[in-house]
Design a protein around this motif. Structure first.
Motif, PDB file in Angstrom:
ATOM      1  N   ARG A 110       0.830  -1.213   0.000  1.00 33.77           N
ATOM      2  CA  ARG A 110       0.000   0.000   0.000  1.00 33.77           C
ATOM      3  C   ARG A 110       0.857   1.253   0.000  1.00 33.77           C
ATOM      4  O   ARG A 110       0.511   2.249  -0.639  1.00 33.77           O
ATOM      5  N   GLU A 111       1.992   1.209   0.685  1.00 31.69           N
ATOM      6  CA  GLU A 111       2.916   2.346   0.699  1.00 31.69           C
ATOM      7  C   GLU A 111       3.479   2.596  -0.706  1.00 31.69           C
ATOM      8  O   GLU A 111       3.525   3.741  -1.170  1.00 31.69           O
ATOM      9  N   ILE A 112       3.865   1.545  -1.374  1.00 33.15           N
ATOM     10  CA  ILE A 112       4.385   1.665  -2.745  1.00 33.15           C
ATOM     11  C   ILE A 112       3.299   2.197  -3.672  1.00 33.15           C
ATOM     12  O   ILE A 112       3.527   3.106  -4.470  1.00 33.15           O
ATOM     13  N   LEU A 113       2.097   1.633  -3.566  1.00 31.13           N
ATOM     14  CA  LEU A 113       0.991   2.068  -4.421  1.00 31.13           C
ATOM     15  C   LEU A 113       0.629   3.527  -4.153  1.00 31.13           C
ATOM     16  O   LEU A 113       0.329   4.273  -5.093  1.00 31.13           O
ATOM     17  N   ALA A 114       0.662   3.937  -2.889  1.00 28.21           N
ATOM     18  CA  ALA A 114       0.337   5.328  -2.552  1.00 28.21           C
ATOM     19  C   ALA A 114       1.326   6.284  -3.212  1.00 28.21           C
ATOM     20  O   ALA A 114       0.934   7.369  -3.666  1.00 28.21           O
ATOM     21  N   ALA A 115       2.584   5.882  -3.297  1.00 31.60           N
ATOM     22  CA  ALA A 115       3.579   6.732  -3.969  1.00 31.60           C
ATOM     23  C   ALA A 115       3.248   6.866  -5.454  1.00 31.60           C
ATOM     24  O   ALA A 115       3.475   7.926  -6.050  1.00 31.60           O
ATOM     25  N   TRP A 116       2.705   5.821  -6.041  1.00 32.40           N
ATOM     26  CA  TRP A 116       2.343   5.874  -7.463  1.00 32.40           C
ATOM     27  C   TRP A 116       1.087   6.706  -7.689  1.00 32.40           C
ATOM     28  O   TRP A 116       0.820   7.144  -8.809  1.00 32.40           O
ATOM     29  N   ASP A 117       0.294   6.906  -6.651  1.00 31.38           N
ATOM     30  CA  ASP A 117      -0.938   7.684  -6.781  1.00 31.38           C
ATOM     31  C   ASP A 117      -0.683   9.114  -7.243  1.00 31.38           C
ATOM     32  O   ASP A 117      -1.581   9.754  -7.788  1.00 31.38           O
ATOM     33  N   ALA A 118       0.508   9.622  -7.028  1.00 35.19           N
ATOM     34  CA  ALA A 118       0.830  11.000  -7.419  1.00 35.19           C
ATOM     35  C   ALA A 118       0.530  11.238  -8.898  1.00 35.19           C
ATOM     36  O   ALA A 118       0.041  12.305  -9.276  1.00 35.19           O
ATOM     37  N   ASP A 119       0.781  10.223  -9.732  1.00 35.99           N
ATOM     38  CA  ASP A 119       0.504  10.362 -11.165  1.00 35.99           C
ATOM     39  C   ASP A 119      -0.991  10.429 -11.464  1.00 35.99           C
ATOM     40  O   ASP A 119      -1.403  10.916 -12.516  1.00 35.99           O
TER      41      ASP A 119
END
Length: 140
Positions: A110-119
Motif C-alpha cells: 500500500r505504501e508503494i501504491l500510494a507513492a504511485w498515486d501522485a501520477d
C-alpha cells in the motif's frame, strides 16, 4: 461491422491496469526490498479481505477455481505471509488469514501504491467517479 462496446473497453482497460500494477509491484518489491512474489501471487493477495477468508470465497473474487485458490494460499503460507486453519463450520474448507509478516507485506504494498498515486492525482475525482460507476453498473 462489429458494434463498439464501452463495457468491453473498460474491461480491457481495467484488466490491463491490474496486470501492469502487479508486474510493477512485483519488480519494486524485489528490487527495493528483496521480496520475491510473482504478479499472480500479488493479484491473489489483493483479493483477500482482512480477517478470515475461505478458499471458495477467494476463488470467487479472484475468478479462479477453489483448488487453484487453495494451492496459491498454501504456497503463500509456506512463504509465511498467510496462515491456514481448518474451518470448524465446514470441514472441507480452510480459513485463510494474514500472518504478521503478511500484514507487513500488505502495508508495504500500500505504501508503494500510494507513492504511485501522485501520477493519478490530477484525475482523482474523475477516477473515483468512474470506479463508483463501474462498481454499480452491473449488479451481482
Amino acid at each position: 461491422m462489429m458494434q463498439d462496446s464501452l463495457t468491453l473497453d473498460l474491461f480491457h482497460a481495467a484488466r490491463g491496469y491490474q496486470d501492469r500494477v502487479t508486474r510493477h509491484l512485483s519488480h519494486a518489491l524485489r528490487s527495493r526490498h528483496g521480496i520475491t512474489l510473482s504478479p499472480a501471487q500479488l493479484s491473489f493477495l489483493s483479493v483477500l479481505i482482512c480477517g478470515e477468508n475461505t478458499a471458495s470465497g477467494v476463488a470467487r473474487r479472484a475468478g479462479v477455481s477453489r483448488q487453484a485458490a487453495q494451492r496459491q494460499a498454501t504456497a503463500l503460507a509456506q512463504e509465511g505471509y498467510l496462515a491456514l486453519a481448518q474451518d470448524p463450520a465446514r470441514r472441507n474448507q480452510s480459513l485463510i488469514t494474514f500472518t504478521a509478516a503478511g500484514g507487513r507485506l500488505m502495508a508495504l504494498c500500500r505504501e508503494i501504491l500510494a507513492a504511485w498515486d501522485a501520477d493519478l492525482l490530477p484525475e482523482a475525482e474523475t477516477l473515483r467517479r468512474a470506479a463508483a460507476i463501474m462498481a454499480s453498473a452491473l449488479p451481482e
